[in-house]
Design a protein around this motif. Sequence first.
Motif, PDB file in Angstrom:
ATOM      1  N   PHE A 243       0.685  -1.000  -0.387  1.00 28.83           N
ATOM      2  CA  PHE A 243      -0.056   0.121   0.179  1.00 28.83           C
ATOM      3  C   PHE A 243       0.995   1.203   0.024  1.00 28.83           C
ATOM      4  CE2 PHE A 243      -1.901  -3.187   3.050  1.00 28.83           C
ATOM      5  CZ  PHE A 243      -3.106  -3.503   1.860  1.00 28.83           C
ATOM      6  N   SER A 244       0.230   2.055  -0.400  1.00 33.83           N
ATOM      7  CA  SER A 244       1.331   3.942  -0.087  1.00 33.83           C
ATOM      8  C   SER A 244       1.094   3.710   0.759  1.00 33.83           C
ATOM      9  CB  SER A 244       0.414   4.646  -1.363  1.00 33.83           C
ATOM     10  OG  SER A 244      -0.589   5.063  -0.896  1.00 33.83           O
ATOM     11  N   THR A 245       2.382   4.778   1.554  1.00 33.35           N
ATOM     12  CA  THR A 245       2.582   5.241   2.817  1.00 33.35           C
ATOM     13  C   THR A 245       2.238   6.818   2.455  1.00 33.35           C
ATOM     14  OG1 THR A 245       5.218   5.207   2.600  1.00 33.35           O
ATOM     15  CG2 THR A 245       4.071   3.211   2.949  1.00 33.35           C
ATOM     16  N   GLU A 246       2.414   7.256   3.848  1.00 34.94           N
ATOM     17  CA  GLU A 246       2.353   8.457   4.434  1.00 34.94           C
ATOM     18  C   GLU A 246       2.784   8.854   5.490  1.00 34.94           C
ATOM     19  OE1 GLU A 246      -1.268  12.100   5.596  1.00 34.94           O
ATOM     20  OE2 GLU A 246      -1.348  10.672   3.815  1.00 34.94           O
ATOM     21  N   ALA A 247       3.555  10.136   5.788  1.00 39.19           N
ATOM     22  CA  ALA A 247       3.621   9.765   7.279  1.00 39.19           C
ATOM     23  C   ALA A 247       3.402  11.128   7.263  1.00 39.19           C
ATOM     24  CB  ALA A 247       5.759   9.771   6.278  1.00 39.19           C
ATOM     25  N   SER A 248       3.581  11.546   8.915  1.00 38.18           N
ATOM     26  CA  SER A 248       2.416  12.588   9.208  1.00 38.18           C
ATOM     27  C   SER A 248       3.100  12.791  10.699  1.00 38.18           C
ATOM     28  CB  SER A 248       1.014  12.273   9.442  1.00 38.18           C
ATOM     29  OG  SER A 248       0.289  13.189   9.105  1.00 38.18           O
ATOM     30  N   GLY A 249       2.936  14.231  10.935  1.00 34.94           N
ATOM     31  CA  GLY A 249       2.666  14.693  12.514  1.00 34.94           C
ATOM     32  C   GLY A 249       3.988  14.999  12.882  1.00 34.94           C
ATOM     33  N   GLY A 250       3.628  17.042  12.758  1.00 39.10           N
ATOM     34  CA  GLY A 250       4.554  18.222  13.088  1.00 39.10           C
ATOM     35  C   GLY A 250       5.974  17.606  12.380  1.00 39.10           C
ATOM     36  N   ILE A 251       5.728  17.372  11.090  1.00 39.09           N
ATOM     37  CA  ILE A 251       7.128  17.190  10.351  1.00 39.09           C
ATOM     38  C   ILE A 251       7.738  18.528   9.749  1.00 39.09           C
ATOM     39  CG2 ILE A 251       8.089  16.628   8.137  1.00 39.09           C
ATOM     40  CD1 ILE A 251       6.232  13.939   8.296  1.00 39.09           C
ATOM     41  N   THR A 252       8.615  19.309  10.903  1.00 41.50           N
ATOM     42  CA  THR A 252       9.008  20.482   9.905  1.00 41.50           C
ATOM     43  C   THR A 252      10.273  20.425   8.761  1.00 41.50           C
ATOM     44  OG1 THR A 252      10.542  21.210  11.709  1.00 41.50           O
ATOM     45  CG2 THR A 252       8.566  20.747  12.254  1.00 41.50           C
ATOM     46  N   GLU A 253      10.364  21.617   8.697  1.00 41.69           N
ATOM     47  CA  GLU A 253      11.276  21.924   7.220  1.00 41.69           C
ATOM     48  C   GLU A 253      13.042  21.522   8.470  1.00 41.69           C
ATOM     49  OE1 GLU A 253      13.578  25.903   7.156  1.00 41.69           O
ATOM     50  OE2 GLU A 253      11.939  26.707   8.372  1.00 41.69           O
ATOM     51  N   HIS A 254      13.108  20.878   9.568  1.00 43.59           N
ATOM     52  CA  HIS A 254      14.035  20.639   9.711  1.00 43.59           C
ATOM     53  C   HIS A 254      14.523  19.078   9.602  1.00 43.59           C
ATOM     54  CE1 HIS A 254      15.259  24.772  11.409  1.00 43.59           C
ATOM     55  NE2 HIS A 254      13.880  24.463  12.037  1.00 43.59           N
ATOM     56  N   THR A 255      12.783  18.784   9.838  1.00 43.51           N
ATOM     57  CA  THR A 255      12.396  17.061  10.130  1.00 43.51           C
ATOM     58  C   THR A 255      12.097  16.591   8.600  1.00 43.51           C
ATOM     59  OG1 THR A 255      10.572  17.526  11.227  1.00 43.51           O
ATOM     60  CG2 THR A 255      12.436  17.010  12.226  1.00 43.51           C
ATOM     61  N   ILE A 256      11.819  17.320   7.602  1.00 47.31           N
ATOM     62  CA  ILE A 256      10.828  16.162   6.332  1.00 47.31           C
ATOM     63  C   ILE A 256      12.019  16.178   5.420  1.00 47.31           C
ATOM     64  CG2 ILE A 256      11.595  18.962   4.909  1.00 47.31           C
ATOM     65  CD1 ILE A 256       8.651  18.327   4.557  1.00 47.31           C
ATOM     66  N   ALA A 257      13.549  16.336   5.636  1.00 48.44           N
ATOM     67  CA  ALA A 257      14.771  15.760   4.769  1.00 48.44           C
ATOM     68  C   ALA A 257      14.846  13.776   4.819  1.00 48.44           C
ATOM     69  CB  ALA A 257      15.861  16.170   4.528  1.00 48.44           C
ATOM     70  N   GLU A 258      14.876  13.384   6.479  1.00 49.68           N
ATOM     71  CA  GLU A 258      15.453  12.620   6.984  1.00 49.68           C
ATOM     72  C   GLU A 258      14.026  11.758   6.964  1.00 49.68           C
ATOM     73  OE1 GLU A 258      16.931  11.293  11.055  1.00 49.68           O
ATOM     74  OE2 GLU A 258      16.182  13.470  11.206  1.00 49.68           O
ATOM     75  N   VAL A 259      13.105  12.413   7.219  1.00 50.03           N
ATOM     76  CA  VAL A 259      11.741  11.319   7.050  1.00 50.03           C
ATOM     77  C   VAL A 259      11.711  11.483   5.793  1.00 50.03           C
ATOM     78  CG1 VAL A 259       9.196  11.934   6.396  1.00 50.03           C
ATOM     79  CG2 VAL A 259      10.477  12.914   8.734  1.00 50.03           C
ATOM     80  N   ALA A 260      11.930  12.486   4.355  1.00 53.29           N
ATOM     81  CA  ALA A 260      11.651  11.652   2.728  1.00 53.29           C
ATOM     82  C   ALA A 260      12.972  10.397   2.624  1.00 53.29           C
ATOM     83  CB  ALA A 260      11.822  12.920   2.022  1.00 53.29           C
ATOM     84  N   ALA A 261      14.050  10.262   3.162  1.00 53.08           N
ATOM     85  CA  ALA A 261      14.827   9.178   3.050  1.00 53.08           C
ATOM     86  C   ALA A 261      14.311   7.752   3.721  1.00 53.08           C
ATOM     87  CB  ALA A 261      16.155   9.614   3.738  1.00 53.08           C
ATOM     88  N   THR A 262      13.212   8.028   4.317  1.00 55.05           N
ATOM     89  CA  THR A 262      12.505   6.261   4.815  1.00 55.05           C
ATOM     90  C   THR A 262      12.110   5.583   3.691  1.00 55.05           C
ATOM     91  OG1 THR A 262      11.189   7.679   5.549  1.00 55.05           O
ATOM     92  CG2 THR A 262      12.519   7.924   7.163  1.00 55.05           C
ATOM     93  N   GLY A 263      12.019   6.853   2.521  1.00 53.86           N
ATOM     94  CA  GLY A 263      11.333   5.671   1.402  1.00 53.86           C
ATOM     95  C   GLY A 263      10.212   6.006   1.819  1.00 53.86           C
ATOM     96  N   VAL A 264       8.972   7.235   2.079  1.00 58.13           N
ATOM     97  CA  VAL A 264       7.734   7.140   2.788  1.00 58.13           C
ATOM     98  C   VAL A 264       7.077   7.318   1.208  1.00 58.13           C
ATOM     99  CG1 VAL A 264       7.774   7.004   4.781  1.00 58.13           C
ATOM    100  CG2 VAL A 264       7.574   9.490   3.644  1.00 58.13           C
ATOM    101  N   ASP A 265       6.357   7.437   0.215  1.00 54.77           N
ATOM    102  CA  ASP A 265       5.919   8.327  -0.942  1.00 54.77           C
ATOM    103  C   ASP A 265       5.056   9.117  -0.223  1.00 54.77           C
ATOM    104  OD1 ASP A 265       5.391   5.940  -2.396  1.00 54.77           O
ATOM    105  OD2 ASP A 265       4.217   4.621  -0.824  1.00 54.77           O
TER     106      ASP A 265
END
Length: 286
Positions: A243-265
């Motif tokens: 299934f497609s994946t979505e990261a959510s919850g208090g993501i900011t400009e300081h954390t978004i790159a690290e979140v994106a690197a996990t492979g979420v869609d």
Amino acid sequence: MQNTSYLTPEALSTFIRTALAEDVGDGDHSSLASVPADAQNRARLLVKDEGVLAGVELAHLIFREVDPSLRVEQLLADGARVKHGDIVLNVEGRAQSILTAERLVLNCMQRMSGIATHTAYLNTLLAGTKARLLDTRKTTPNFRICEKWAVLIGGGVNHRYGLFDQIILKDNHVDYAGGIREAIEATQAYLKKTGRELPIEVETRSLAEVQEALDTGGIQRIMLDNMAPTLLREAVQLINGRFSTEASGGITEHTIAEVAATGVDFISVGALTHSTKSLDLSLKAY
């Protein structure tokens, strides 16, 4: 392709008329009192900031609603990168009409341009990943149509427009239903009973809930809420493209790159619409 079905002429007209009714009421008495009814003048829309322009198409509609005889010369389009001193458009015609339209045009364009600017900036932080930036329903009541539109102009992706066009089973839904499986199965039964075809997304808060969503199936996307990057990566690997994946919850400009690197869609950021600084614009006579 993005769903822009909410951007209908009827919806935009309703928004503009409601906004004008709020602002103008029984008349723009400042203009009616001080400016001759037959005065013809012109004004230009000036940029006093740096960012991404949004709301130009809407400005055309506002000027037309206020006075169809106003003439607008557009110099810059939605999505343009702008800097201090740029001229967006010139408007010419009845002075009273220009003055009546001024504040609504500026309110919409300043807010929309701020959202488009923030969206475009966060998108640069996703470079090199497959993640796409989503907005949320954390919008200003009765202004959602403009805020969602601005996200598109800034290069983001609209999530559901409202409660009616997609099902998202959030933590409270899950808790009230009795669990992940119970929430999903109840939703599937509801859709079958009512004859509706709506995509289903379910929010998960742990790997155990992710596994329960996988075991239950019959959904389109799994939301991974408030998970640290290490846990996000594990969850993405566990889902393994089913299934497609979505990261959510208090993501900011300081954390978004690290979140994106996990492979979420997808990455949803409520701050796109609820905590964005407006771009400074002004309409000046000349």
